[in-house]
Scaffold this motif. Structure first.
Motif, PDB file in Angstrom:
ATOM      1  N   GLU A  25       0.827  -1.208   0.000  1.00 23.11           N
ATOM      2  CA  GLU A  25       0.000   0.000   0.000  1.00 23.11           C
ATOM      3  C   GLU A  25       0.865   1.263   0.000  1.00 23.11           C
ATOM      4  O   GLU A  25       0.533   2.256  -0.645  1.00 23.11           O
ATOM      5  N   GLU A  26       1.965   1.236   0.740  1.00 21.78           N
ATOM      6  CA  GLU A  26       2.869   2.382   0.737  1.00 21.78           C
ATOM      7  C   GLU A  26       3.475   2.584  -0.653  1.00 21.78           C
ATOM      8  O   GLU A  26       3.569   3.717  -1.137  1.00 21.78           O
ATOM      9  N   ALA A  27       3.892   1.492  -1.264  1.00 26.64           N
ATOM     10  CA  ALA A  27       4.497   1.581  -2.598  1.00 26.64           C
ATOM     11  C   ALA A  27       3.508   2.157  -3.607  1.00 26.64           C
ATOM     12  O   ALA A  27       3.867   3.015  -4.422  1.00 26.64           O
ATOM     13  N   LEU A  28       2.250   1.707  -3.553  1.00 29.66           N
ATOM     14  CA  LEU A  28       1.231   2.213  -4.480  1.00 29.66           C
ATOM     15  C   LEU A  28       0.946   3.691  -4.222  1.00 29.66           C
ATOM     16  O   LEU A  28       0.738   4.462  -5.163  1.00 29.66           O
ATOM     17  N   ALA A  29       0.955   4.086  -2.950  1.00 31.47           N
ATOM     18  CA  ALA A  29       0.713   5.492  -2.613  1.00 31.47           C
ATOM     19  C   ALA A  29       1.835   6.371  -3.149  1.00 31.47           C
ATOM     20  O   ALA A  29       1.587   7.424  -3.758  1.00 31.47           O
ATOM     21  N   TYR A  30       3.070   5.948  -2.936  1.00 33.38           N
ATOM     22  CA  TYR A  30       4.209   6.708  -3.461  1.00 33.38           C
ATOM     23  C   TYR A  30       4.178   6.764  -4.985  1.00 33.38           C
ATOM     24  O   TYR A  30       4.602   7.754  -5.594  1.00 33.38           O
ATOM     25  N   ALA A  31       3.687   5.688  -5.605  1.00 31.77           N
ATOM     26  CA  ALA A  31       3.626   5.618  -7.070  1.00 31.77           C
ATOM     27  C   ALA A  31       2.432   6.366  -7.640  1.00 31.77           C
ATOM     28  O   ALA A  31       2.304   6.480  -8.859  1.00 31.77           O
ATOM     29  N   GLN A  32       1.551   6.859  -6.758  1.00 36.28           N
ATOM     30  CA  GLN A  32       0.322   7.540  -7.171  1.00 36.28           C
ATOM     31  C   GLN A  32      -0.545   6.641  -8.047  1.00 36.28           C
ATOM     32  O   GLN A  32      -1.113   7.066  -9.058  1.00 36.28           O
ATOM     33  N   LEU A  33      -0.639   5.380  -7.619  1.00 42.18           N
ATOM     34  CA  LEU A  33      -1.489   4.393  -8.273  1.00 42.18           C
ATOM     35  C   LEU A  33      -2.599   3.994  -7.308  1.00 42.18           C
ATOM     36  O   LEU A  33      -2.446   4.137  -6.091  1.00 42.18           O
TER      37      LEU A  33
END
Length: 225
Positions: A25-33
């Motif tokens: 979830e953190e990775a997706l948030a940083y990726a703006q996905l």
């Protein structure tokens, strides 16, 4: 050469990110996905979104040396179909040729091969992204080729040359892993001795390979159409 405009992200990415100790979830948030991206039946990303995801993963790593961590957690069971087909090949030369063919099923990358009587060189390039690539991306690709070779041959095969656009901070750790010095160059590449590139893959399986190839060719037509 035709290029794919969309990429199916396999479900085992979730397993891999978990093994890499990355919070999805953190990775997706940083990726703006979208936060629920991997809850979909099929996850398709554009080239730009693919590298956004990589950037998100790198940011969420929070100090984890991702390429070296990848070498630790990489197993045959974690491979998606194109990579599993490669490891069923007779040797590294055949595996790289298969990866070159099926790269559009994996991501917005192109693989150039140079196979001679003395060496085999694999050079990676990317498309569809105008910003700076994540720093760990090039190293992760070269670690992947090296670790795949070691897994398939069950030998500690070292490349003779590794070229990256930018040297990593933990240079000594990477040189210890690869077993050779890292050099700076415009395009990431890894070079193996010819005899190592021809070393038999103990994972070679022609029956499974013939089954995979037909399905992969159909999928390839779908993504580049």
């Amino acid at each position: 050469m035709k290029r794919a405009s969309k990429f199916l992200i396999p479900p085992n990415w979730q397993v891999l990110l978990n093994d890499l100790e990355i919070n999805l979830e953190e990775a997706l948030a940083y990726a703006q996905l979208p936060s629920g991206l991997f809850s979909q039946d099929k996850v398709y990303l554009t080239p730009a979104q693919y590298f956004q995801l990589w950037q998100g993963v790198e940011t969420a790593a929070n100090g984890i040396e991702l390429p070296l961590k990848l070498a630790e957690v990489m197993t045959i069971e974690s491979f998606d179909v194109p990579i599993f087909a490669a490891i069923c090949s007779p040797n590294l030369n055949a595996a790289l040729a298969r990866l070159q063919q099926y790269k559009p099923l994996i991501g917005p990358m192109e693989l150039a091969l140079e196979i001679t009587n003395t060496h085999t060189k694999a050079q990676v390039s990317c498309y569809g992204f105008i910003d700076t690539l994540p720093k760990c991306y090039s190293l992760a690709e070269l670690v992947f080729f090296t670790q795949l070779t070691r897994l398939a041959t069950r030998k500690q095969i070292n490349p003779v040359t590794v070229i990256v656009p930018e040297l990593p901070e933990k240079l000594m750790e990477y040189e210890a892993y690869f077993g050779c010095p890292l050099k700076v160059g415009s395009t990431p590449s890894v070079t193996f001795l010819a005899e190592d590139a021809k070393a038999p893959f103990l994972t070679s399986n022609q029956v499974m390979l013939s089954c995979f190839d037909g399905d992969l060719k159909r999928k390839l037509q779908d993504v580049i159409s």
